[in-house]
Write a protein that holds these residues in place. Structure first.
Motif, PDB file in Angstrom:
ATOM      1  N   PHE A 147       1.973  78.053 -27.951  1.00 19.49           N
ATOM      2  CA  PHE A 147       1.041  76.920 -27.941  1.00 19.49           C
ATOM      3  C   PHE A 147       0.147  76.892 -29.174  1.00 19.49           C
ATOM      4  N   PHE A 148      -0.527  77.989 -29.466  1.00 13.53           N
ATOM      5  CA  PHE A 148      -1.488  77.996 -30.572  1.00 13.53           C
ATOM      6  C   PHE A 148      -0.815  77.780 -31.927  1.00 13.53           C
ATOM      7  N   ASP A 149       0.473  78.062 -32.006  1.00 14.97           N
ATOM      8  CA  ASP A 149       1.213  77.850 -33.253  1.00 14.97           C
ATOM      9  C   ASP A 149       1.736  76.428 -33.394  1.00 14.97           C
ATOM     10  N   ARG A 150       1.715  75.648 -32.309  1.00 13.46           N
ATOM     11  CA  ARG A 150       2.382  74.348 -32.332  1.00 13.46           C
ATOM     12  C   ARG A 150       1.468  73.144 -32.126  1.00 13.46           C
ATOM     13  N   VAL A 151       0.180  73.343 -32.030  1.00  9.32           N
ATOM     14  CA  VAL A 151      -0.725  72.209 -31.834  1.00  9.32           C
ATOM     15  C   VAL A 151      -0.594  71.260 -33.022  1.00  9.32           C
ATOM     16  N   GLU A 167       0.939  72.968 -38.624  1.00  7.89           N
ATOM     17  CA  GLU A 167       0.634  72.773 -37.222  1.00  7.89           C
ATOM     18  C   GLU A 167       0.047  74.055 -36.672  1.00  7.89           C
ATOM     19  N   GLY A 168      -0.588  73.963 -35.533  1.00  4.05           N
ATOM     20  CA  GLY A 168      -1.183  75.135 -34.895  1.00  4.05           C
ATOM     21  C   GLY A 168      -2.667  75.260 -35.187  1.00  4.05           C
ATOM     22  N   THR A 169      -3.311  76.131 -34.409  1.00  3.94           N
ATOM     23  CA  THR A 169      -4.731  76.400 -34.612  1.00  3.94           C
ATOM     24  C   THR A 169      -4.902  77.887 -34.872  1.00  3.94           C
ATOM     25  N   PRO A 170      -5.872  78.241 -35.715  1.00  5.31           N
ATOM     26  CA  PRO A 170      -6.112  79.666 -35.962  1.00  5.31           C
ATOM     27  C   PRO A 170      -6.617  80.339 -34.693  1.00  5.31           C
ATOM     28  N   GLN A 171      -6.112  81.523 -34.432  1.00  5.94           N
ATOM     29  CA  GLN A 171      -6.524  82.242 -33.233  1.00  5.94           C
ATOM     30  C   GLN A 171      -7.590  83.260 -33.590  1.00  5.94           C
ATOM     31  N   GLY A 217      -7.079  70.001 -27.180  1.00  2.72           N
ATOM     32  CA  GLY A 217      -5.656  69.709 -27.314  1.00  2.72           C
ATOM     33  C   GLY A 217      -4.942  69.525 -25.991  1.00  2.72           C
ATOM     34  N   LEU A 218      -5.384  70.235 -24.964  1.00  2.00           N
ATOM     35  CA  LEU A 218      -4.711  70.149 -23.656  1.00  2.00           C
ATOM     36  C   LEU A 218      -5.443  69.245 -22.662  1.00  2.00           C
ATOM     37  N   ASN A 219      -6.544  68.657 -23.070  1.00  2.00           N
ATOM     38  CA  ASN A 219      -7.268  67.776 -22.159  1.00  2.00           C
ATOM     39  C   ASN A 219      -6.427  66.569 -21.745  1.00  2.00           C
ATOM     40  N   LEU A 243       2.668  65.215 -26.260  1.00  2.00           N
ATOM     41  CA  LEU A 243       1.827  66.197 -26.935  1.00  2.00           C
ATOM     42  C   LEU A 243       2.575  67.012 -27.985  1.00  2.00           C
ATOM     43  N   ARG A 244       3.885  66.815 -28.051  1.00  2.00           N
ATOM     44  CA  ARG A 244       4.725  67.530 -29.021  1.00  2.00           C
ATOM     45  C   ARG A 244       4.634  69.044 -28.872  1.00  2.00           C
ATOM     46  N   LEU A 245       4.545  69.480 -27.625  1.00  2.00           N
ATOM     47  CA  LEU A 245       4.514  70.903 -27.314  1.00  2.00           C
ATOM     48  C   LEU A 245       5.808  71.273 -26.601  1.00  2.00           C
ATOM     49  N   GLN A 246       6.190  72.523 -26.732  1.00  2.00           N
ATOM     50  CA  GLN A 246       7.446  72.970 -26.147  1.00  2.00           C
ATOM     51  C   GLN A 246       7.186  73.831 -24.923  1.00  2.00           C
ATOM     52  N   VAL A 247       7.865  73.506 -23.833  1.00  2.00           N
ATOM     53  CA  VAL A 247       7.774  74.295 -22.606  1.00  2.00           C
ATOM     54  C   VAL A 247       8.722  75.483 -22.745  1.00  2.00           C
ATOM     55  N   ASN A 248       8.229  76.668 -22.444  1.00  2.00           N
ATOM     56  CA  ASN A 248       9.047  77.871 -22.476  1.00  2.00           C
ATOM     57  C   ASN A 248       9.879  77.893 -21.191  1.00  2.00           C
TER      58      ASN A 248
END
Length: 193
Positions: free
Chosen positions: A48-52, A94-98, A110-112, A157-162
């Motif tokens: 998730f944090f790599d793909r926002v 893409e992604g957010t710094p952790q 991002g997930l709201n 949201l362009r996120l990938q489900v594992n």
């Protein structure tokens, strides 16, 4: 920025919020189980944090932040170049710094939209950061909810489900925040994850 965004977050979002945490998330899970919602659609987001998506995130931030300088600063932070172990400089697209103080807030922003969609559909859920469990009462609903929410996450949201970690489960099979639920819906700590 927290006072600006926190009031818009859903009550079922527990991660990285003042007055909320693992204890409030587990308490809400128990409420749903005691109400008879004993089929759990357990969704895990891959990296998730790599793909926002930066553009989507900045668009959401701009809805509440009027100061363009703040948005520019956040945009620069998101796209800052990082150093790889072999000393190669890499830009992020893409992604957010952790690990930074802004990262938890950005993950909730991002997930709201996921929370809003789940609420719009009348689904009961508990989300802690990128861990999301949706509670349904009928076996018929389980696969429909899994397919439709997975599609929403990937398309909107362009996120990938594992797919290896996501599944429809019984409460005793769910490892939510390192807890597993027994038959009487008591939470017990588990060492797995």
């Amino acid at each position: 920025m927290e006072p600006i965004f926190d009031p818009m977050f859903h009550d079922s979002s527990h991660g990285f919020r003042r007055g909320r945490g693992a204890q409030t998330a587990i308490a809400q899970v128990r409420e749903y189980l005691q109400a008879g919602l004993t089929t759990v659609v357990d969704i895990d987001l891959a990296k998730f944090f790599d793909r926002v998506n930066h553009q989507q995130l900045l668009a959401k931030l701009s809805e509440k932040i009027q100061d363009k300088r703040v948005l520019i600063l956040i945009g620069r932070m998101l796209t800052a170049r990082g150093m790889m172990p072999d000393e190669t400089s890499v830009a992020t697209e893409e992604g957010t710094p952790q690990g930074g103080p802004l990262s938890p807030l950005l993950s909730n922003v991002g997930l709201n939209e996921l929370d809003e969609e789940l609420a719009r559909r009348g689904l009961r859920f508990v989300r802690y950061a990128n861990d999301c469990n949706i509670f349904v009462g009928s076996l018929r609903a389980r696969h429909r909810v899994m397919a439709s929410i997975s599609g929403f996450l990937e398309k909107r949201l362009r996120l990938q489900v594992n797919t290896e970690k996501s599944a429809v489960r019984r409460p005793s099979e769910v490892h939510f925040l390192r807890f597993r639920f027994s038959r009487n819906w008591e939470a017990s700590a588990t060492s797995c994850l």
